[in-house]
Write a protein that holds these residues in place. Sequence first.
Motif, PDB file in Angstrom:
ATOM      1  N   ARG A 119       0.900  -1.341   0.025  1.00 32.16           N
ATOM      2  CA  ARG A 119      -0.053   0.099  -0.013  1.00 32.16           C
ATOM      3  C   ARG A 119       0.876   1.167  -0.098  1.00 32.16           C
ATOM      4  O   ARG A 119       0.416   2.497   0.434  1.00 32.16           O
ATOM      5  N   VAL A 120       2.000   1.242  -0.555  1.00 31.26           N
ATOM      6  CA  VAL A 120       2.752   2.301  -0.647  1.00 31.26           C
ATOM      7  C   VAL A 120       2.750   2.745  -2.215  1.00 31.26           C
ATOM      8  O   VAL A 120       3.539   2.204  -3.219  1.00 31.26           O
ATOM      9  N   GLU A 121       1.766   3.796  -2.370  1.00 34.68           N
ATOM     10  CA  GLU A 121       1.546   4.025  -4.004  1.00 34.68           C
ATOM     11  C   GLU A 121       1.107   5.388  -3.973  1.00 34.68           C
ATOM     12  O   GLU A 121       0.342   5.989  -2.862  1.00 34.68           O
ATOM     13  N   VAL A 122       1.201   6.330  -5.057  1.00 30.55           N
ATOM     14  CA  VAL A 122       0.759   7.452  -5.151  1.00 30.55           C
ATOM     15  C   VAL A 122      -0.654   7.744  -4.790  1.00 30.55           C
ATOM     16  O   VAL A 122      -1.541   6.846  -5.459  1.00 30.55           O
ATOM     17  N   GLY A 123      -1.221   8.646  -4.107  1.00 39.35           N
ATOM     18  CA  GLY A 123      -2.465   8.869  -3.702  1.00 39.35           C
ATOM     19  C   GLY A 123      -2.959   7.962  -2.350  1.00 39.35           C
ATOM     20  O   GLY A 123      -4.018   8.360  -1.893  1.00 39.35           O
ATOM     21  N   ILE A 130       6.337   1.126   7.926  1.00 44.33           N
ATOM     22  CA  ILE A 130       6.450  -0.050   7.085  1.00 44.33           C
ATOM     23  C   ILE A 130       7.870   0.374   6.266  1.00 44.33           C
ATOM     24  O   ILE A 130       8.558  -0.516   5.422  1.00 44.33           O
ATOM     25  N   LEU A 131       8.293   1.492   6.364  1.00 46.86           N
ATOM     26  CA  LEU A 131       9.482   1.889   5.332  1.00 46.86           C
ATOM     27  C   LEU A 131      10.600   1.206   5.874  1.00 46.86           C
ATOM     28  O   LEU A 131      11.408   0.851   4.788  1.00 46.86           O
ATOM     29  N   LYS A 132      10.926   0.887   7.177  1.00 48.12           N
ATOM     30  CA  LYS A 132      12.088  -0.032   7.335  1.00 48.12           C
ATOM     31  C   LYS A 132      12.043  -1.187   7.034  1.00 48.12           C
ATOM     32  O   LYS A 132      13.225  -1.482   6.593  1.00 48.12           O
ATOM     33  N   SER A 133      10.857  -1.675   6.699  1.00 51.78           N
ATOM     34  CA  SER A 133      10.787  -3.137   6.399  1.00 51.78           C
ATOM     35  C   SER A 133      11.109  -3.085   4.954  1.00 51.78           C
ATOM     36  O   SER A 133      11.451  -4.256   4.480  1.00 51.78           O
ATOM     37  N   ILE A 134      10.662  -1.989   4.475  1.00 53.23           N
ATOM     38  CA  ILE A 134      10.907  -2.100   2.789  1.00 53.23           C
ATOM     39  C   ILE A 134      12.317  -2.129   2.564  1.00 53.23           C
ATOM     40  O   ILE A 134      12.858  -2.541   1.744  1.00 53.23           O
ATOM     41  N   ILE A 154      15.080   4.982   2.109  1.00 57.32           N
ATOM     42  CA  ILE A 154      14.154   5.936   1.778  1.00 57.32           C
ATOM     43  C   ILE A 154      14.055   7.209   2.442  1.00 57.32           C
ATOM     44  O   ILE A 154      14.146   7.289   3.701  1.00 57.32           O
ATOM     45  N   GLU A 155      14.092   7.982   1.551  1.00 56.57           N
ATOM     46  CA  GLU A 155      13.969   9.543   1.807  1.00 56.57           C
ATOM     47  C   GLU A 155      12.661  10.229   1.701  1.00 56.57           C
ATOM     48  O   GLU A 155      12.105  10.135   0.599  1.00 56.57           O
TER      49      GLU A 155
END
Length: 829
Positions: A119-123, A130-134, A154-155
Amino acid sequence: MTIKRLVAAMLLASASNSVLAEESFTVQDIQVEGLQRVALGAALNNLPFNVGDTVTEYSLSRSIRTLYAAGHFDDIKVYRDGNTVIYRLRERPTINAIEFDGNKDIKEEQLNESLAGNRVEVGEPLDKTILKSIENGLTEFYHGVGKYQAEVEIEATYLPRNRVNLKIKFEEGDAASIRQINVVGNQLFSDEELLRDIESKQDLPWWRFLSSDRYQKQTLQGDIEKINSHYLDRGYLRFNIDSSQVSVSPDKESVYVTLNVTEGEKYTISGVKFVGDLIGQDEFIRQILPLKDGELYNGALVTYTEESIAKLLARFGYANSKVRTIPQINDDTNQVELTISVEPGKRVYVRRIAVSGNSNTRDEVLRRELRQMEGAWLSNDALELSKQRIQRLPYIESVEFDTTPVAGVDDLVDIGFNIKEQPSGSFNAGVSYGNYMGLSFQIGVQQENFFGTGNSAGISLNTNKYQKSISATYTDPYFTLDGVSLGGQVFYSDVDYSSASSNLEAYNQRRYGFGANIGYPINEYNRLNFGANYVVNKINSINEYDQLRHFRAVLLDAQNPDGGYNFTNYELSASWVRSTLNRGLFPTAGHYLGLSLKATTPNSDLNYFKTTFEGRNYIPLSNDHAWSFLSKLELGYGNGYGSKNGYDYTLPFTENFYAGGQNIRGFESRIIGPHAIFREAQFVPGLPDPNSGSAPFPSGPENDTYSVSPRSIGGNAMGVLTLELITPTPFLSDDYRNSVRTSLFVDAGNVWDTEFDLNRYASLIQAPRFQGEPALQDYSDAGLIRATAGVSLQWISPMGPLTFSLAKIIKKYEGDLQENFSFNIGTTF
C-alpha cells in the motif's frame, strides 16, 4: 471548555492518554479534531459506537484500535468532557510521488508492483512504520543476488497540505564473486565431477569473460538440487546434503561456499507395485514402466514415471490426479521396494471455452483449430495440441490458455484461450533502379487472414526493364468442416530478354494460365495436396545457346523456323506436408517436411516432371527457446520423359532451378550453376567466282568455337543446406521475440545439369565474346559446392516479412558474383 476527567486508553502497547473513569456513561456528542483529507463521515463510520450508546473504557480503547486499523492516522488521542467524547487525530501524509535512483538490477515496474502490495503508492496515506521493513527487504534481495555492499535508503520530503514525496535511493555496488566451492565428505565423486554441470562457477580466469562467477542465492539452491540428483540418479538413495554455509569475505567482494555431504550406499530396486486406481490402464502402464527389478535406483526415472502416469491420466480427463512413489528401504540388503500410489480423483469436464484477444480474426477461425471440446473431459494433450494448431497460423503471434475451476463444483472447469495477433499479410509497393533490371515497379498485396476469415488471398503486379507479370491467388483452408482446402490461381507474365545486354540470355516469353488445388488432412500433422494447371507458353526471339538443342528439336517447326516455340501444358501436381512446428512464423521447435511432384500429362506439348523436397528441423537450445538451432535442406530434380522425333524430352529451361540470393546468401541472385554455351561455326574461303566473287563455306563442327554467358541459366538439379543458430536479438526485449529474429547462418549448395556433357566441348576452343566471361566448367558436377556464412535479421513488419542479410563467401568458383548485403521482402521461416 472545562475538561473534568482525562482518560488514558491503551494505544498499541503505549500511548499517553488521559485516564478515563471505569464507570460507563451515555454518549451525547462525538467531536473529531484534526481532519484534513479524511471526511468526517468516514472517520465516524470506523467508530464502534454512536451518539446515545453507553460506552466504557473498553469501548474507547477499542475505538482507538479501530481508527488505527483504518490506516489513515499516525496519532490518535481520546478525551471525555462530560458526556462528550473528543478525538484529536493526526492524519498520515498522502504520498505525492515516488522516485527511484540508482536501481539497475530491479526494474521500476517490479518496484512499483512490490510497493503497491504494501500500500505504498501515489495517492495512498503513508505508513512510516513499514518503510524500514521495505528497506530491509530490498537489501535482502541484493544480498540474495550476491551484492553484499548494497544499501537502500528511503528519503521522505514533506510538502504543504500534508503531502510527502518518497525517494528510494539505491547503492547496488558490485556482486560478490564465488572464490571457492568446497564439497566435504565426498569420496565416490570428485569435486570436479560434482561441480562440472552446476551454474555457479568459482574463481574464473580472465579469458572466460563470457561466463560469470557471480554469487546468487537462488542459483546456488538449484545447484544443490543438481548435486543431490547426481547421487540419486546413480542409486545413492541415502545421500544427503547435511549443511551448506556461505561465508562472506571482510571486503564483501567474495564468498566461500561449503557443502557437507553424506554419500551413503547404492540401492537396487527389489520390486515395483501399484496401489490405487489405474482407471483400467494397468497393463499399458506396466508396459511403459521404466523402473525394473534388479536395476539401480534412479531418482530421475522415478520422477519421470510419476509425470508419465499423471500425463496419461490427464489424457482421460483426470486433471487433478496425485501420483507419488513410496520407497520401502531395506538397509541390510541395500534394496528398495517402490510402491506407486495413484489417486486419479474425479474426472474433470470442460463447461465452456472462451477465446479473447482476437480483434481481427473471427472466433470460428480459431475454434475450428481446437481439439479440446466443450462438454468433453479435460485433456492436457488436447489443450496443448489446440494451442499448437492455433499458434501455427501465420497471423497468430502467441497463444496462452488457462484453466479456471467452476465455483461450487469440483469436476467442471472453464478454459480461456488468450490470443495475440500479428500482421497477417504483406503489402509492397515501390520503384527501384539497378544495372541488371533497370527501372522496376512493383505492387502487391498478400493477406493470409482475408477479412478475418482465415482464407488466403493475394494479388501482385511486377514490371521492370525485362518483364511484366500479374497473378492472383485465393485459398480456403476449411472449404469443408473436416479441413479439406480448396484454392485457385490465375497468372500472366511477359518476359522480354530479346533486347537484353550481353550479360543475359536473350529470349521473349509470354506465359499465362490458371489452376486449382485441393488439400486433404491425413491427421494432425500430415496433409496431402493435389493440383492441376493449364499453362500456355509462347517463346520467341530466343538466343539459341547449345543446351537448347533438344528443346529446339522437339518443338521447333521445320517449316517455320522463325515462328518461335509455342506449347501448351497440362500440369498435375501432388505434395505431402508434415509439420510439427510450434509456430507458423518464427518457429523454435519441431520439424517441417515437404515433398512435391509436378508433371505434365502425356498429351501436353512437353513431357517432363519436377520434384522438390524441403526439410526444416528446429531444436531449442534453452528452456525459453530464446536460443534455437535450425537445419534446413532443399533438394530439387527435374527432367523429361519420353521422346519425339528421336530426341528425348528434357526439362524446359523455364523450369530450371536457381541458386544465389535468398537461398545461398552472399551470392548475387541466379549466379550459381550452369551457364549458357554459345557455339559458333567457323568458315573457310570458297572457290573464286568471276561474277560474284568467292563465298565462304562452314567448316566441320570439330572446328567450332564457343563462348560462355556470365550469368547462370539454372539447372535441373539443386541441393542447398542451411545451418542456422537463432539467437536473442541484441538491444531488444523479449516482447519482440515473436516479431524480430536474429541468426548466424552457414549456407552451402549448388545447382547442376545432369544432362550436361563436358566431352562435347573438349576439342573446341573457347573464344570469349562477353565481358567478364568465365571459363567452361563441368556443369554436371554436383560437387561444385558454394558456401557462405553471415548474420541475418528478420522482421515481421506491418508491410510483411523483411529480411536483412550480411554474408561473406567461404567457397566460390570463377564467374560467381558476390552480394555481401541483401534485403528481401517475402516469406520467412
